[in-house]
Motif scaffolding. Sequence first.
Motif, PDB file in Angstrom:
ATOM      1  N   THR A 176     -29.405 -31.323  15.959  1.00 44.20           N
ATOM      2  CA  THR A 176     -30.365 -31.898  16.831  1.00 44.20           C
ATOM      3  C   THR A 176     -29.618 -32.604  17.850  1.00 44.20           C
ATOM      4  N   ASP A 177     -30.415 -33.506  18.739  1.00 43.95           N
ATOM      5  CA  ASP A 177     -29.651 -34.534  19.490  1.00 43.95           C
ATOM      6  C   ASP A 177     -28.821 -35.498  18.841  1.00 43.95           C
ATOM      7  N   ASN A 178     -29.356 -35.942  18.009  1.00 43.10           N
ATOM      8  CA  ASN A 178     -28.749 -37.129  17.139  1.00 43.10           C
ATOM      9  C   ASN A 178     -28.552 -37.016  15.611  1.00 43.10           C
ATOM     10  N   SER A 179     -28.284 -35.716  15.249  1.00 39.91           N
ATOM     11  CA  SER A 179     -28.252 -35.590  13.740  1.00 39.91           C
ATOM     12  C   SER A 179     -27.580 -34.093  13.500  1.00 39.91           C
TER      13      SER A 179
ATOM     14  N   ILE B  52     -36.433 -25.967  -0.320  1.00 40.24           N
ATOM     15  CA  ILE B  52     -35.346 -26.121   0.532  1.00 40.24           C
ATOM     16  C   ILE B  52     -34.743 -27.420   0.509  1.00 40.24           C
ATOM     17  N   LEU B  53     -33.671 -27.613   0.238  1.00 39.68           N
ATOM     18  CA  LEU B  53     -32.942 -28.733   0.169  1.00 39.68           C
ATOM     19  C   LEU B  53     -32.463 -28.992   1.640  1.00 39.68           C
ATOM     20  N   ARG B  54     -32.713 -30.312   2.129  1.00 40.26           N
ATOM     21  CA  ARG B  54     -32.397 -30.699   3.413  1.00 40.26           C
ATOM     22  C   ARG B  54     -31.705 -31.926   3.393  1.00 40.26           C
ATOM     23  N   ILE B  55     -30.338 -31.940   3.811  1.00 39.60           N
ATOM     24  CA  ILE B  55     -29.456 -32.931   3.953  1.00 39.60           C
ATOM     25  C   ILE B  55     -29.225 -33.244   5.396  1.00 39.60           C
ATOM     26  N   THR B  56     -29.570 -34.591   5.869  1.00 38.41           N
ATOM     27  CA  THR B  56     -29.444 -35.262   7.321  1.00 38.41           C
ATOM     28  C   THR B  56     -28.229 -36.005   7.438  1.00 38.41           C
ATOM     29  N   PHE B  57     -27.433 -36.117   8.275  1.00 38.97           N
ATOM     30  CA  PHE B  57     -26.428 -37.007   8.628  1.00 38.97           C
ATOM     31  C   PHE B  57     -26.689 -37.370  10.133  1.00 38.97           C
ATOM     32  N   ASP B  58     -26.669 -38.454  10.623  1.00 43.14           N
ATOM     33  CA  ASP B  58     -26.603 -39.112  12.055  1.00 43.14           C
ATOM     34  C   ASP B  58     -25.231 -38.628  12.658  1.00 43.14           C
ATOM     35  N   LYS B  59     -25.215 -38.439  13.826  1.00 45.01           N
ATOM     36  CA  LYS B  59     -23.808 -38.089  14.462  1.00 45.01           C
ATOM     37  C   LYS B  59     -23.317 -39.543  14.693  1.00 45.01           C
TER      38      LYS B  59
END
Length: 142
Positions: free
Chosen positions: A45-48, A120-127
């Motif tokens: 996404t724009d930030n992650s 569904i496993l979702r792992i999110t990292f910020d940019k």
Amino acid sequence: MSFYRDFGDLISLREALNRLIEEQRTPGNQRGDRPQLVPLNIYETDNSIVIEAPMPGVKPEDIELSFANSVLTIKASPKNVNAGRNYLVQEWQSSPYFRSLQLPETIDVDSASAFIEDGILRITFDKRRRSEPRKIQVKIGG
């Protein structure tokens, strides 16, 4: 710079060959307790950066996520709810899941969050924010 270019070497030749060999050597219904190489969807996404992995029937307490040397490792051990049944056909396995992947330096590992919903496993990292180019003034003395 796009996420795809940063993740250009996400699946190394070695990982691809290992996956191909494993798939040829062990048909889906004969895997037993050996870990399955879990497939991933990765998008930005724009930030992650978001990593998704299908894990039907797996509870949060059965998932282990770790990070060392820029490598994210995903392990999951679903409970075998099918034990003791006399199957005529068993195509749905409950063997462990495993996946490791190199993460780009453009993510903030400390911002990681993970949740599981609808299998569904979702792992999110910020940019990480990139530094803006600027000039540094040189002064005399220290």
